[in-house]
Scaffold this motif. Structure first.
Motif, PDB file in Angstrom:
ATOM      1  N   ILE A  15       0.854  -1.188   0.000  1.00 29.76           N
ATOM      2  CA  ILE A  15       0.000   0.000   0.000  1.00 29.76           C
ATOM      3  C   ILE A  15       0.892   1.242   0.000  1.00 29.76           C
ATOM      4  O   ILE A  15       1.739   1.400   0.895  1.00 29.76           O
ATOM      5  N   HIS A  16       0.734   2.072  -1.019  1.00 31.23           N
ATOM      6  CA  HIS A  16       1.440   3.360  -1.064  1.00 31.23           C
ATOM      7  C   HIS A  16       0.759   4.229  -0.002  1.00 31.23           C
ATOM      8  O   HIS A  16      -0.318   4.771  -0.240  1.00 31.23           O
ATOM      9  N   THR A  17       1.364   4.296   1.174  1.00 30.93           N
ATOM     10  CA  THR A  17       0.692   4.860   2.347  1.00 30.93           C
ATOM     11  C   THR A  17       1.107   6.318   2.488  1.00 30.93           C
ATOM     12  O   THR A  17       2.239   6.613   2.899  1.00 30.93           O
ATOM     13  N   GLU A  18       0.196   7.218   2.163  1.00 29.37           N
ATOM     14  CA  GLU A  18       0.598   8.606   1.916  1.00 29.37           C
ATOM     15  C   GLU A  18      -0.523   9.595   2.203  1.00 29.37           C
ATOM     16  O   GLU A  18      -1.660   9.209   2.470  1.00 29.37           O
ATOM     17  N   GLU A  19      -0.183  10.881   2.099  1.00 28.88           N
ATOM     18  CA  GLU A  19      -1.142  11.960   2.318  1.00 28.88           C
ATOM     19  C   GLU A  19      -2.137  12.043   1.167  1.00 28.88           C
ATOM     20  O   GLU A  19      -1.956  11.416   0.116  1.00 28.88           O
ATOM     21  N   ALA A  89       9.171   2.122   3.542  1.00 25.03           N
ATOM     22  CA  ALA A  89       9.299   3.565   3.309  1.00 25.03           C
ATOM     23  C   ALA A  89       8.883   3.935   1.889  1.00 25.03           C
ATOM     24  O   ALA A  89       9.134   3.186   0.932  1.00 25.03           O
ATOM     25  N   HIS A  90       8.260   5.107   1.781  1.00 22.87           N
ATOM     26  CA  HIS A  90       7.790   5.619   0.489  1.00 22.87           C
ATOM     27  C   HIS A  90       8.146   7.109   0.459  1.00 22.87           C
ATOM     28  O   HIS A  90       7.675   7.872   1.300  1.00 22.87           O
ATOM     29  N   LEU A  91       8.988   7.495  -0.485  1.00 28.41           N
ATOM     30  CA  LEU A  91       9.508   8.875  -0.471  1.00 28.41           C
ATOM     31  C   LEU A  91       8.806   9.771  -1.487  1.00 28.41           C
ATOM     32  O   LEU A  91       8.963   9.598  -2.699  1.00 28.41           O
ATOM     33  N   HIS A  92       8.022  10.721  -0.960  1.00 28.46           N
ATOM     34  CA  HIS A  92       7.464  11.823  -1.758  1.00 28.46           C
ATOM     35  C   HIS A  92       8.355  13.033  -1.463  1.00 28.46           C
ATOM     36  O   HIS A  92       8.158  13.703  -0.452  1.00 28.46           O
ATOM     37  N   PRO A  93       9.319  13.332  -2.315  1.00 26.61           N
ATOM     38  CA  PRO A  93      10.314  14.340  -1.937  1.00 26.61           C
ATOM     39  C   PRO A  93       9.759  15.739  -1.699  1.00 26.61           C
ATOM     40  O   PRO A  93      10.331  16.503  -0.922  1.00 26.61           O
ATOM     41  N   PHE A 273      -1.938  -0.481  -4.295  1.00 27.49           N
ATOM     42  CA  PHE A 273      -2.865   0.643  -4.435  1.00 27.49           C
ATOM     43  C   PHE A 273      -2.430   1.740  -3.471  1.00 27.49           C
ATOM     44  O   PHE A 273      -1.472   1.555  -2.699  1.00 27.49           O
ATOM     45  N   HIS A 274      -3.113   2.882  -3.549  1.00 26.57           N
ATOM     46  CA  HIS A 274      -2.754   4.043  -2.721  1.00 26.57           C
ATOM     47  C   HIS A 274      -3.679   4.125  -1.509  1.00 26.57           C
ATOM     48  O   HIS A 274      -4.906   3.990  -1.663  1.00 26.57           O
ATOM     49  N   SER A 275      -3.117   4.398  -0.346  1.00 26.97           N
ATOM     50  CA  SER A 275      -3.926   4.359   0.883  1.00 26.97           C
ATOM     51  C   SER A 275      -5.143   5.282   0.853  1.00 26.97           C
ATOM     52  O   SER A 275      -6.205   4.900   1.350  1.00 26.97           O
TER      53      SER A 275
HETATM   54 ZN   LIG Z   1       3.074   7.850  -3.591  1.00 23.45          ZN
END
Ligand SMILES: [Zn+2]
Length: 326
Positions: A15-19, A89-93, A273-275
């Protein structure tokens, strides 16, 4: 198409766990809201009850938010759930310190971590790694670049920060038109390079005709070729590129990716998928409550099918057997 049963497949759910952000609205450094933590925990819990495992590849705004931290705490407090969850970890710079700018929009080419200089990519991932370690009590070993954006320095940075697995490759995809990476030459093969296990997100060219599936799998670059023969081949034999994801793909599409690839000998799969898609109105894939119900149902039905019809098993990314060799 028949059920391919070369070998019982293994499934990892990433899961792309993000804002939450406006998917068509650019890369705003202020867009850091997380309001879907409870819904995400509920889904992770449902999956865990089915025996399915989840890798949460978490980015900085998620790990820094109250809802994200609650979600992590709720997972950790339950022995039953936490044994089925890996924190990666998933980096959104553009929303990850150290910041070059604190207001406004970051240009698109800098939304891919692999386009940053070595120092910047390393500094941002080091901050994220520290934050995840602090909140989860474990150091992440699985990395997912924001927008699949790995670059020339990424493996070095991952090695230096103790990562073992990268899941950023998106087979067949070409993001060069938006300054992103070029994965045209990649299929789903898992590779060990520079002491990093590269396990691609599962995507496949599906077609009712096995020779077409074989052809594109062994020659992935052909899929995006402008050659007229290839264009005709794709049209006549109904070849389509599907990602193993409930976002934009039907349950039948998802099953076909696994059936086709398993018949070709692929054993390890990533469903992704995206969170924010777990709550209505936060991504283009889940616009209302009806679509949210269908989305969750699709994931759970797929997981059930994977186990019951294929004798499939569930693992987290860091449980891939080759990780032990690293
Ligand atoms: Zn992402």
């Amino acid at each position: 198409m028949t059920d391919g049963d070369v070998c019982p497949p293994k499934l990892a759910i990433v899961i792309h766990t993000e804002e939450e952000f406006d998917w068509g609205g650019g890369f705003n450094v202020d867009a850091t809201s997380v309001s879907h933590g409870e819904e995400l925990f509920a889904l992770v819990q449902s999956l865990s009850l089915m025996g399915a495992k989840t890798t949460l590849a978490m980015d900085y705004p998620f790990v820094s938010s109250a809802q994200g931290q609650n979600c992590i705490a709720n997972i950790k407090i339950s022995k039953e759930i936490s044994k089925n969850v890996e924190f990666g970890a998933h980096l959104h710079p553009w929303v990850n310190p150290p910041f070059e700018q604190t207001v406004g929009f970051v240009p698109e080419h800098l939304s891919y971590p692999g386009n940053l200089g070595y120092e910047q990519e390393r500094a941002k991932l080091a901050e994220l790694t520290g934050k995840i370690s602090e909140q989860t009590g474990t150091r992440p070993v699985t990395y997912l670049a924001g927008r699949y954006g790995i670059g020339d320095n990424t493996h070095q940075v991952l090695n230096e920060l103790g990562y073992k697995i990268d899941v950023s490759i998106s087979p067949f995809a070409d993001y060069r038109h938006q300054h992103g990476p070029d994965f045209r030459n990649f299929n789903n093969d898992i590779k060990l390079e520079n002491k990093i296990l590269s396990w691609p997100h599962s995507s496949a060219v599906v077609s009712p005709f096995s020779f077409v599936r074989n052809y594109f799998n062994s020659s992935p670059t052909s899929y995006s070729s402008e050659n007229l023969f290839i264009k005709v081949l794709k049209k006549v034999f109904r070849a389509k590129l599907h990602r193993l994801s409930p976002e934009g793909f039907s349950l039948t599409d998802m099953k076909n990716v696994v059936k086709c690839q398993n018949a070709l000998g692929q054993t390890y799969f990533i469903l992704s998928f995206h969170s924010p898609s777990v709550k209505a109105g936060l991504t283009p894939y889940v616009k209302n409550d009806r679509e949210r119900g269908e989305f969750i149902e699709k994931i759970l039905s797929f997981v059930n099918w994977f186990e019951k019809s294929l004798d499939g098993e569930f693992i987290t990314i860091n449980e891939h057997p080759l990780v032990r060799k690293l």
